[in-house]
Write an enzyme that holds these catalytic residues in place. Sequence first.
Site, PDB file in Angstrom:
ATOM      1  CE  LYS A  14     -16.055  -6.725 -25.777  1.00 22.20           C
ATOM      2  NZ  LYS A  14     -15.059  -5.665 -25.539  1.00 22.20           N
ATOM      3  CB  THR A  50     -13.043  -9.354 -26.673  1.00 20.77           C
ATOM      4  OG1 THR A  50     -12.036  -9.224 -27.671  1.00 20.77           O
ATOM      5  CG2 THR A  50     -12.563  -8.742 -25.369  1.00 20.77           C
ATOM      6  CB  SER A  55     -10.608  -6.920 -32.360  1.00 23.39           C
ATOM      7  OG  SER A  55     -11.370  -6.899 -31.181  1.00 23.39           O
ATOM      8  CG  ASP A  61     -11.757  -6.011 -23.534  1.00 22.20           C
ATOM      9  OD1 ASP A  61     -10.866  -5.521 -24.258  1.00 22.20           O
ATOM     10  OD2 ASP A  61     -12.963  -5.857 -23.750  1.00 22.20           O
ATOM     11  CD  GLU A  62      -9.080  -2.856 -23.790  1.00 18.71           C
ATOM     12  OE1 GLU A  62      -9.763  -1.815 -23.863  1.00 18.71           O
ATOM     13  OE2 GLU A  62      -9.428  -3.939 -24.311  1.00 18.71           O
ATOM     14  CG  ASN A 120      13.639  15.542 -24.100  1.00 15.76           C
ATOM     15  OD1 ASN A 120      12.662  15.064 -23.544  1.00 15.76           O
ATOM     16  ND2 ASN A 120      14.795  15.730 -23.483  1.00 15.76           N
ATOM     17  CE  LYS A 135      -8.016  -9.628 -26.712  1.00 18.03           C
ATOM     18  NZ  LYS A 135      -8.756  -8.570 -25.984  1.00 18.03           N
ATOM     19  CE  LYS A 173     -14.057  -3.140 -22.644  1.00 10.18           C
ATOM     20  NZ  LYS A 173     -13.208  -2.126 -23.323  1.00 10.18           N
ATOM     21  CG  HIS A 227      -5.541  -4.819 -26.500  1.00  6.74           C
ATOM     22  ND1 HIS A 227      -5.644  -3.437 -26.477  1.00  6.74           N
ATOM     23  CD2 HIS A 227      -6.778  -5.281 -26.819  1.00  6.74           C
ATOM     24  CE1 HIS A 227      -6.893  -3.091 -26.753  1.00  6.74           C
ATOM     25  NE2 HIS A 227      -7.597  -4.191 -26.968  1.00  6.74           N
TER      26      HIS A 227
END
Length: 473
Positions: free
Chosen positions: A168, A166, A372, A196-197, A116, A194, A170, A287
């Site tokens: 693609k 990564t 990356s 992607d996120e 806070n 991998k 994605k 990630h």
Amino acid sequence: MATKTYNAGVKEYRSTYWEPHYTPKDTDILACFKITPQPGVDREEVAAAVAAESSTGTWTTVWTDLLTDLDYYKGRAYRIEDVPGDDTCFYAFVAYPIDLFEEGSVVNVLTSLVGNVFGFKALRALRSEDVRFPIAYVKTCGGPPHGIQVERDIMNKYGRPLLGCTIKPKLGLSGKNYGRAVYECLRGGLDFTKDDENVNSQPFMRWPQRFDFEQEAIEKAHGETGERKVHYLNVTAPTPGEMYKRAEYAKELGAPIIMHDYLTGGLCANTGLANWCRDNGMLLHIHRAMHAELDRNPHHGIHFRVLTKVLRLSGRDHLHSGTVVGKLEGDRASTLGWIDIMRDTFIKEDRSRGIFFDQDFGSMPGVMPVASGGIHVWHMPALVNIFGDDSVLQFGGGTVGHPWGNAPGATANRVELEACVKARNEGIAVEKEGKAVLTEAANDSPELKIAMETWKEIKFEFDTVDKLDIAHK
């Protein structure tokens, strides 16, 4: 008639929470905040307010203070420093007794330190610049499930950075086409591919089908190349229960590593998943999606070095770290600072890299930084020099964007990586002599030659938004 039994009312924060003569204890958690106060607000008062609002204090005196040892539990603002080149803000250093925090809970630590207080009206802006976790607290945290050496042993790959990609695009591929892309990259020479996120379980590709096709691709590439091949299976999910369901399925398939988006997925989920990975012999790739929303503003938020420390305690074996040379934010000095925070046992205070405190991680394993984001063949010499061997160099578009396809793109990256490591080992200043190193390697690799031609004009030369304050001097 009521009798007044304590000194009620509002008093200045500094009367309780400003202690310039305090000497921090070895067991204190220390924090450095960059504070931008509202006009006319005194520095000592606002520093004390931050210490109060992030520990035991509130806006008025309360009688229940008499029921505890407030002097023991309170946070203390103990030092103020100017910010080089910026007179609108200042650094405030605050010490917190270790007993304010639940053992092994970075969730609880952050709830106080970046809770806070960040909405406090007396502040125009507030940023957590650095935190020192005492070894007494570090020892209560699980940390990385396995660490760098165990990963090396699992992969059976030593003496160079690990090479990844990564997939693609994605989003939008079917599970079968996604698996095909994975296979082409791995057979071409990569160690990893991998998710992607934001690849979770969408209508175009549900997670079980993706996992199945990914594992099929891994096994096929391994059989053809004789090398250990791996894909990071993203188990990030809407609920913890669903996350563990996906992790269990990945384990059943024989996958050695899974992936989690630790900020969008949550630190509580991340710590639980790290513990699960430790118990089940799985590596954990992390990630950092959403980090820039928190850390890019130089005056408000949480610096990435703080997020890096917190996540090392929470647990992961990999963490995306930026690249210095690619498309994402991060200058060289700052990036080298948080790379050390990921990998080293002891990190010395070094203001030239933005590190405000000594940090001792004891025997806690180190973590692989993952470079990356917008990197391609021309960046390899710099990446090898910046990141060293204990890292993952991850080329997404720089692999699958190759004019001849995924496998040639992977081959180009593998050839250039090995050429740069060889040159470095021979004593060549690989970053300085990078063009010559790559040109020579391309003589025997048409895949590398065409990649160099394709991306020779691609640079991301934008000024860093979040500069080190030392740079303003």
